[in-house]
Enzyme design. Structure first.
Site, PDB file in Angstrom:
ATOM      1  N   HIS A   1      37.863  19.318 -23.660  1.00  0.00           N
ATOM      2  CA  HIS A   1      37.546  20.313 -24.683  1.00  0.00           C
ATOM      3  C   HIS A   1      37.468  19.699 -26.088  1.00  0.00           C
ATOM      4  O   HIS A   1      38.167  18.735 -26.387  1.00  0.00           O
ATOM      5  CB  HIS A   1      38.618  21.412 -24.716  1.00  0.00           C
ATOM      6  CG  HIS A   1      38.570  22.346 -23.554  1.00  0.00           C
ATOM      7  ND1 HIS A   1      39.449  22.289 -22.501  1.00  0.00           N
ATOM      8  CD2 HIS A   1      37.732  23.384 -23.283  1.00  0.00           C
ATOM      9  CE1 HIS A   1      39.174  23.250 -21.637  1.00  0.00           C
ATOM     10  NE2 HIS A   1      38.134  23.927 -22.071  1.00  0.00           N
TER      11      HIS A   1
ATOM     12  N   ASP B   1      37.619  34.452 -21.985  1.00  0.00           N
ATOM     13  CA  ASP B   1      37.760  33.043 -21.629  1.00  0.00           C
ATOM     14  C   ASP B   1      39.173  32.521 -21.906  1.00  0.00           C
ATOM     15  O   ASP B   1      39.783  32.859 -22.927  1.00  0.00           O
ATOM     16  CB  ASP B   1      36.742  32.249 -22.458  1.00  0.00           C
ATOM     17  CG  ASP B   1      36.552  30.846 -21.957  1.00  0.00           C
ATOM     18  OD1 ASP B   1      36.663  30.639 -20.734  1.00  0.00           O
ATOM     19  OD2 ASP B   1      36.282  29.958 -22.785  1.00  0.00           O
ATOM     20  N   HIS B   2      39.664  31.686 -20.990  1.00  0.00           N
ATOM     21  CA  HIS B   2      40.973  31.030 -21.148  1.00  0.00           C
ATOM     22  C   HIS B   2      42.083  32.037 -21.441  1.00  0.00           C
ATOM     23  O   HIS B   2      42.852  31.884 -22.399  1.00  0.00           O
ATOM     24  CB  HIS B   2      40.921  29.966 -22.260  1.00  0.00           C
ATOM     25  CG  HIS B   2      40.243  28.699 -21.831  1.00  0.00           C
ATOM     26  ND1 HIS B   2      40.792  27.823 -20.925  1.00  0.00           N
ATOM     27  CD2 HIS B   2      39.043  28.169 -22.185  1.00  0.00           C
ATOM     28  CE1 HIS B   2      39.968  26.804 -20.732  1.00  0.00           C
ATOM     29  NE2 HIS B   2      38.893  26.986 -21.483  1.00  0.00           N
TER      30      HIS B   2
ATOM     31  N   SER C   1      30.564  20.564 -24.662  1.00  0.00           N
ATOM     32  CA  SER C   1      30.009  20.055 -25.929  1.00  0.00           C
ATOM     33  C   SER C   1      30.041  18.533 -25.979  1.00  0.00           C
ATOM     34  O   SER C   1      29.264  17.929 -26.723  1.00  0.00           O
ATOM     35  CB  SER C   1      30.811  20.602 -27.118  1.00  0.00           C
ATOM     36  OG  SER C   1      30.684  21.994 -27.201  1.00  0.00           O
TER      37      SER C   1
ATOM     38  N   THR D   1      32.422  24.109 -28.967  1.00  0.00           N
ATOM     39  CA  THR D   1      32.474  23.244 -30.146  1.00  0.00           C
ATOM     40  C   THR D   1      31.086  22.920 -30.693  1.00  0.00           C
ATOM     41  O   THR D   1      30.916  22.783 -31.914  1.00  0.00           O
ATOM     42  CB  THR D   1      33.228  21.946 -29.780  1.00  0.00           C
ATOM     43  OG1 THR D   1      34.531  22.316 -29.302  1.00  0.00           O
ATOM     44  CG2 THR D   1      33.374  21.022 -30.959  1.00  0.00           C
TER      45      THR D   1
ATOM     46  N   HIS E   1      33.836  23.023 -18.091  1.00  0.00           N
ATOM     47  CA  HIS E   1      34.392  23.312 -19.425  1.00  0.00           C
ATOM     48  C   HIS E   1      34.251  22.068 -20.301  1.00  0.00           C
ATOM     49  O   HIS E   1      34.009  20.976 -19.814  1.00  0.00           O
ATOM     50  CB  HIS E   1      35.865  23.719 -19.311  1.00  0.00           C
ATOM     51  CG  HIS E   1      36.064  25.121 -18.841  1.00  0.00           C
ATOM     52  ND1 HIS E   1      36.706  26.072 -19.592  1.00  0.00           N
ATOM     53  CD2 HIS E   1      35.676  25.737 -17.699  1.00  0.00           C
ATOM     54  CE1 HIS E   1      36.724  27.223 -18.940  1.00  0.00           C
ATOM     55  NE2 HIS E   1      36.115  27.043 -17.769  1.00  0.00           N
TER      56      HIS E   1
HETATM   57  O1  G3H Z   1      35.913  27.469 -22.318  1.00  0.00           O
HETATM   58  C1  G3H Z   1      35.270  26.981 -23.249  1.00  0.00           C
HETATM   59  C2  G3H Z   1      34.661  25.680 -23.175  1.00  0.00           C
HETATM   60  O2  G3H Z   1      35.290  24.885 -22.254  1.00  0.00           O
HETATM   61  C3  G3H Z   1      34.264  25.091 -24.478  1.00  0.00           C
HETATM   62  O3  G3H Z   1      34.504  23.703 -24.601  1.00  0.00           O
HETATM   63  O4  G3H Z   1      34.356  23.639 -27.082  1.00  0.00           O
HETATM   64  O5  G3H Z   1      34.453  21.559 -25.755  1.00  0.00           O
HETATM   65  O6  G3H Z   1      32.412  22.981 -25.693  1.00  0.00           O
HETATM   66  P1  G3H Z   1      33.893  22.924 -25.844  1.00  0.00           P
HETATM   67 ZN    ZN Z   2      37.268  25.754 -21.595  1.00  0.00          ZN
END
Ligand code: G3H
Ligand code: ZN
Length: 294
Positions: free
Chosen positions: A183, A84-85, A214, A236, A211
């Protein structure tokens, strides 16, 4: 069960007008909790390792990746692994050998033309390896402590016409869209631009990825899935559940020293969070407790 492929899980979710949950994992407790939570509701799930998680693990992918593969292969539900990312081409190239069927190539920080060129090159390489690849267009923001983007700033939201051209020109398999989530939110108070999501869904023929999930209450998650989101990234919320549970446990048990006691409590809290969020995404509806509340 053998490892599932992210592309297959996302395609199945999209066909069912549902979404597959994709959780970011940092420790083995995260991995075990995500699998246990998904098993408890009988749903497939994606385990994501971010480039930041790799940096935390002294820059090494394999220790966490191998543990994650071993746990996923023993799961009672389909589990896929996703990087991811990813900004590092070196990390991208480690994906297939480490058990990942998919990556999210993150060049959204770059100006449009540079994002397009870098993503195009990553797609060519990934597809030659049989890797499913997601990219981002627009500024979801909030990563690495950066403030949320001004929603009215140019590029802060994904433009449907630009997104259609980007998908056609790069050949990505899925697109992460900026529609109002951010995020790393620790409150579930974000609201999406559902009109924009509808226009993006109509303009694009690839699955859309959310994305920063959370920060969204259950009804926003449900509406996002109804609006065309097929993969929902969550990180998160797990950390909030784990840290909150451990903080409470240690306050009640200041004499505790065995890390299994508090890590176990943290793992249970994450398992409950996973089970609840996976159910919301699969079934729709539901209440919105704070993260970490069973
Ligand atoms: O790529 C990961 C997510 O976008 C996680 O985002 O930590 O805000 O849930 P978040
Ligand atoms: Zn993300």
């Amino acid at each position: 069960m053998t490892l599932a492929a992210t592309g297959d899980l996302v395609a199945a979710a999209a066909a069912a007008r549902s979404a597959v949950a994709a959780f970011n994992v940092i420790t083995l407790e995260h991995v075990e909790a995500v699998i246990a939570g998904a098993e408890s509701v009988g749903a497939p799930v994606v385990l994501q390792v971010s480039e930041n998680a790799v940096k935390f693990r002294y820059g090494r992918l394999l220790p966490l990746a191998r543990a994650t593969v071993a746990a996923a292969e023993r799961a009672a539900v389909p589990v896929a692994l996703h990087l991811d990312h990813i900004q590092s081409d070196d990390l991208l190239r480690q994906a297939p050998g480490a058990g990942f069927s998919s990556v999210m190539y993150d060049a959204a920080r770059l100006p449009y033309e540079e994002n397009l060129a870098a993503t195009h090159a990553a797609v060519d390489w990934a597809h030659a390896q049989g890797i499913w690849i997601e990219a981002e267009l627009g500024r979801i923001g909030g990563k690495d402590g950066e403030p949320p983007p001004d929603p009215h700033a140019p590029g802060a939201r994904t433009d449907p016409g630009e997104a259609a051209a980007f998908v056609a020109d790069t050949g990505v398999d899925a697109l992460a869209v900026a529609v109002g989530s951010t995020h790393a939110m620790t409150t579930r108070t974000a609201a999406l631009d559902h009109g924009l999501l509808k226009r993006l869904s109509a303009a694009l023929d690839v699955p859309l990825v959310l994305h920063g999930s959370s920060g969204l209450p259950d009804d926003e998650l449900t509406a996002a899935v109804a609006g065309g989101i097929a993969k929902v990234n969550i990180g998160t919320a797990l950390n909030a559940a784990m840290t909150g549970a451990i903080r409470s446990f240690l306050a009640e048990h200041p004499e505790a020293v065995d890390s299994r006691r508090y890590l176990g409590v943290g793992r249970e809290a994450m398992t409950r969070t996973v089970a609840r969020l996976v159910s919301v995404l699969r079934d729709g509806g539901g209440r919105t407790p704070a993260h970490g509340t069973p």
